[in-house]
Design an enzyme around this catalytic site. Structure first.
Site, PDB file in Angstrom:
ATOM      1  N   TYR A   1      -4.562   1.940  -5.686  1.00  0.00           N
ATOM      2  CA  TYR A   1      -4.612   0.692  -4.918  1.00  0.00           C
ATOM      3  C   TYR A   1      -5.410  -0.395  -5.617  1.00  0.00           C
ATOM      4  O   TYR A   1      -6.453  -0.135  -6.193  1.00  0.00           O
ATOM      5  CB  TYR A   1      -5.247   0.921  -3.545  1.00  0.00           C
ATOM      6  CG  TYR A   1      -4.222   1.053  -2.454  1.00  0.00           C
ATOM      7  CD1 TYR A   1      -3.556  -0.064  -1.977  1.00  0.00           C
ATOM      8  CD2 TYR A   1      -3.892   2.286  -1.926  1.00  0.00           C
ATOM      9  CE1 TYR A   1      -2.593   0.040  -0.983  1.00  0.00           C
ATOM     10  CE2 TYR A   1      -2.923   2.402  -0.924  1.00  0.00           C
ATOM     11  CZ  TYR A   1      -2.282   1.281  -0.467  1.00  0.00           C
ATOM     12  OH  TYR A   1      -1.331   1.386   0.505  1.00  0.00           O
TER      13      TYR A   1
ATOM     14  N   ASP B   1     -14.028   4.489  -0.244  1.00  0.00           N
ATOM     15  CA  ASP B   1     -13.848   3.947  -1.601  1.00  0.00           C
ATOM     16  C   ASP B   1     -15.108   3.321  -2.193  1.00  0.00           C
ATOM     17  O   ASP B   1     -15.335   3.403  -3.402  1.00  0.00           O
ATOM     18  CB  ASP B   1     -12.732   2.890  -1.618  1.00  0.00           C
ATOM     19  CG  ASP B   1     -11.340   3.510  -1.653  1.00  0.00           C
ATOM     20  OD1 ASP B   1     -11.230   4.712  -1.975  1.00  0.00           O
ATOM     21  OD2 ASP B   1     -10.364   2.797  -1.358  1.00  0.00           O
TER      22      ASP B   1
END
Lengths: 648, 648
Positions: free
Chosen positions: A401, A313
């Protein structure tokens, strides 16, 4: 040098002679514009498809930073040179450029020819996401499914690396049906997957596995509760006084002073954190630099539409680029102060994230210390203090998320670091509506009708350049060893056998029930009592990656097999999966550096800690997850002469 | 039955027909007086040295409790019989008595002849502590040391068991010099140790190892900061509305309802905790009873004055008996409500601990859930809620240590249990003033001049009778297993292999980096999706005892080798080291019950979790420790159909 440049140079000089400035200050919007100007007005402007992928401060050397900070007459000192690192793509190649800000010139430029790519720009992601809507085949497929194309959102997913020879940047799109919900990720269109060549910005493959699985319904998926406003600030709190100051990016609060930086990749960066020691009447160094270095999120589904979901990420998207504008009273309390974040867009121009970071005093209901003493005849003495700490917070929303990143500074000298996971699960559409229909493996849990919450991990790796009371530190394992005794009614006890870890190889640790304390000490500094000054790493629930060592995502993030690494300090070694994480092959990064096996005794060293979560979803994670937290604490251990909470 | 008894019986009947009463309500002061009266007016009154060691409610059977609670017309139902358990000592023997409150009569009485003793009474501890001052030898020894006897405090320490045949209760005294400090434990008089026979209340042995080690100085030891008042309530908070109700011992708050009890041994006890499920529109059971069962604190020093310090704080002293009167604004915030605690003294009369328990809403700065959705064209939707929870708190100060016990109820359905350790270290005087003088083993760390903080452990074991949606539950290990794959670009992934644990033997678990989720499920109840309803045990930093198995303290607390035990429910099995923990020999307790290896599948089961700390002290722990916390969370896992934080 044209007139604009002169103006920029002058304004820069004015800007940075003020003592509130710090050599690690992030690039200002003015500086970002200056860099854009320098590059687009240079020979580089002729590169086809010139895009800016990363623009960041080129950190001055540690010695220069510390020299400047410690000088008492800053106005007479020269502020460390402002330089910038720029990564651009042009002509299908990656260029690394260093900019000298003072002279508005290109100080260095070379091609990067190794594996991996810088993160795609936001604009590239956006363009890729729009491609299907221009494809007649996509439009036909969607129509055949009876869908309204205007209700479809396609998200680009990075695709990792699986042993193939990588020749270009690419993403895969998955599409979702928004109709009737704010929860886009809750209605996946299963069976459609679109491979996009980012270089040519064209659809390379449109995979259609048919309509065997219909789209899960919209009912009960909303996280935007209609009408009802949540009770965001259930108490009205008035502070007696403002407890902290923000001057530029410098924060002062009680016995702590530190710098808060920001860049597109790491998001919030804590630098030059020092604690004031009342006993010694001096500021003492604790951490030179701390930030999230990488976040590895492998999904546990080997099927064709899911196997590649093995995200890095930070390296593939960027926590700074994913930083959200914090919502007062929801994300941060009433008494918070805010710092905006700036970074360069794909065109090199400055982009602002308003309120990217908040800073607030936490008036907790925890008790910082207490004691009731009944041993004095005729008296009961009780004393203690409630906990007040300072929190620096950022939220990175990477697609579905939301990562809540907290750095909490305590008056006891502790730094507590916490990651909260919330937001929406990555879900897979399924024909199952009941668990007893499931006969084959589903790689997750049925979390709602027609929806599987796929199993996955999160490994958030922190870069922690601790400089306990100085640059040169050692990493110490205090192992608890059971000793057998004969000349006592007791048969055993444990004692502490301290082991100064010699090399990087020996510094990889998995924490379990092993009875061991991990410390970073300064072997050159001792307390008056003669104990080595140090800080202890105290962890919460431990978790490491259990993927096979030869699995490709694991090769790319092989550091995730250990919670703790310690490396010799090297300014350029900051990103655990390597800087060029997109489509990387594991040839750079923490595991590579760590295996150089450098000496780490009485050296400038960096501690790396990975906060891990194995996530086997449950129904309570739908339609939005209650925050799941994990973290660690850096706690002084013989750093102070005594408990600093007690006034002397 | 005399007139007083009739009055007591009548008043009792009036008292307990009100619906705010709960069958598990602790004994009231009136009831304690009634019990004292019954016993001291019975044939037992002739016993020599009659003392009351434990007086507690004799719990009605679970079925009766639940029946009464679930009946809608409580006034027409008969309240479960009030009975009491009483343990007295008389004539050198331990008597177990059951009192029938309604008839004010002794329902049963027998001698306990097994190993171990009930805890010494507070009065016995006090008498023992005063004995040295009546001893001319002690007074002479003290004078020889040049000490002012009026500045000495002696504390009684329980002495454990080391293989000898135990024939009487005994304690050892260590003495401290208070002169010039409020921190009594900071000035140990090393080399003096006094063995006291509690039965005869006489000094049995006065050990004097001479004055080789002088008393550490008073300077810098105070925790009572003179003059300066700590900033106890740095913010002024006004609640909009009172968020919870206390009716008798029944607490209602948002989606939680539970009962708060108290006794001399466990301190705070949470009972019949149910959560309201908005989706089902019903209250659902979660935990029938939860409390601290035992606390094992072995010190790691085999020398003659320290080897025996292997305390069972709950069984030997009692957390209820050690409960302090909580200080508003320091121990509990402004919005707290309080519950007093009552227990019987050594004479059987009621003793009150004012404000033994506090209950308050925690307005945290944590984010309960959030999400920012950028996937809807032209919109950025952010929503979320800040965390508000309800905390039940008690502090037990067992001599030098203060244990902060928190039960935190969350609207997400979680129960978070936290133990904070603060207070003062147990310290040993030493001639060392500098670490480099130390050549031999010191069994701890030099934490201040002339003071060693001795190494030790804390194992706080919780009794958790979870009744997830009903009595019959199973214990499930969800093990994460790595699977190798061939027909995928991926080479591996993990999946979840659920294992319903069959027997008590298989239920002992040590949590490390083992990738496993531990759940208590109700195999008879499923969600609409068909998942078994359950709660998950999520732990923080794990630690277990590493003492040798054959070491005596370890034999007494052998359960401390595992963090997790699961046993079949048996009302009498509540105290992990056995009820008679003082001088116990390991013949009773969790390890004995657990090794019966009963079936635990789809049965009423009890989960035991031990929160562990290995404590190798450091200078920051002096003169008083900053709170060190550890704990666990019971988190719903497929218990609800969806995240209960979202309103439907």
């Amino acid at each position: 040098m044209n007139i604009l440049m002169i103006i920029l140079v002058v304004s820069f000089h004015v800007e940075f002679t003020n003592s509130q400035h710090h050599p690690l200050d992030p690039l200002t919007p003015t500086e970002i514009s200056q860099i854009q100007h320098i590059i687009t007005n240079s020979y580089l402007s002729s590169l086809p498809n010139l895009t800016f992928h990363f623009v960041d401060l080129h950190e001055p050397d540690k010695t220069h930073v510390l020299q400047w900070l410690s000088s008492s007459h800053k106005q007479n000192q020269s502020f460390p040179h402002r330089q910038a690192n720029v990564v651009i793509r042009g002509g299908g190649q990656t260029h690394e450029i260093t900019i000298e800000m003072t002279t508005s010139s290109i100080a260095s430029h070379h091609l990067y020819t190794g594996d991996g790519y810088p993160p795609n720009t936001f604009n590239e992601f956006l363009q890729a996401a729009r491609l299907p809507f221009k494809s007649s085949r996509f439009n036909k497929l969607v129509l055949k499914r009876g869908l309204n194309v205007s209700e479809i959102t396609c998200f680009p997913f990075t695709i990792g690396w699986f042993g193939e020879s990588v020749t270009k940047r690419a993403v895969r799109l998955s599409c979702f049906y928004r109709e009737g919900t704010t929860n886009v990720f809750s209605r996946p269109i299963e069976g459609l997957s679109i491979l996009v060549d980012i270089e040519s910005m064209k659809i390379q493959k449109l995979l259609d596995r048919g309509r065997r699985i219909s789209i899960p319904g919209a009912e009960g998926t909303d996280f935007q509760t209609s009408g009802e406003t949540p009770d965001h600030d259930p108490i009205h709190c008035e502070k007696n006084k403002k407890g902290f100051t923000i001057e530029g990016n410098n924060i002062k609060w009680k016995n702590w002073g530190f710098h808060v930086g920001f860049n597109a990749r790491a998001g919030v960066i804590i630098s030059t954190a020092s604690v004031f020691d009342g006993g010694k009447n001096e500021w003492r160094r604790v951490m030179y630099r701390g930030h999230v270095s990488e976040t590895f999120v492998p999904y546990m589904d080997p099927t064709s539409e899911w196997y590649y979901r093995t995200f890095l990420d930070v390296g593939e998207f960027g926590f700074g680029r994913s930083a959200v504008t914090l919502v007062p009273l929801m994300d941060c309390p009433r008494n918070a102060g805010y710092i905006d974040g700036y970074m360069a867009g794909g065109d090199g121009g400055p982009q602002k994230v308003s309120r990217a970071i908040c800073i607030f005093e936490r008036y907790d209901v925890d008790i910082a210390w207490r004691h009731t003493e009944v041993g004095i005849p005729g008296k009961v003495i009780t004393n203690g203090e409630t906990e007040v700490s300072l929190v620096v917070r950022m939220v990175a929303t990477v697609g579905n998320y939301d990562y809540i990143l907290d750095w909490e500074f305590k008056q006891s000298g502790s730094i507590k670091v916490k990651v909260g996971l919330t937001g929406v699960l990555e879900m897979k559409a399924t024909r199952y509506t009941k668990a007893d229909q499931i006969k084959a493996e589903i790689y997750g849990q049925l979390v709602a009708s027609n929806r599987i919450g796929n199993n996955h991990d999160h490994f958030i790796t922190y870069y922690l350049d601790l400089d306990i009371d100085g640059d040169d530190n050692s990493f110490v394992k205090s192992n608890l060893k059971v000793k057998k005794v004969k000349a006592s009614p007791r048969k055993s006890y444990w004692n502490v056998v301290q082991e100064t870890v010699k090399t990087e190889d020996e510094a990889r640790v998995n924490i379990g029930v092993n009875a061991s304390e991990l410390l970073v000490v300064n072997p050159n500094k001792k307390t008056k009592l003669g104990n080595e000054v140090g800080y202890r790493l105290m962890t919460w629930q431990p978790a490491v990656s259990i993927l096979a060592d030869d699995d490709y995502p694991q090769i790319r993030a092989s550091y995730s097999k250990y919670q703790v690494w310690v490396t010799a300090y090297n300014k350029s070694e900051r990103w655990a999966a390597g800087f060029y994480a997109d489509r990387s092959t594991g040839k750079d990064g923490l595991a590579v550096w760590g295996r150089r096996n450098r000496s780490i005794v009485n050296k400038d060293i960096v501690l790396w800690y990975t906060v891990g979560f194995h996530h086997h979803p449950c129904q309570e994670d739908f339609p939005v997850m209650a925050t799941l937290s994990n973290g660690f604490e850096l706690r002084p251990a013989n750093f102070f002469e005594r408990n600093p909470l007690l006034k002397t």
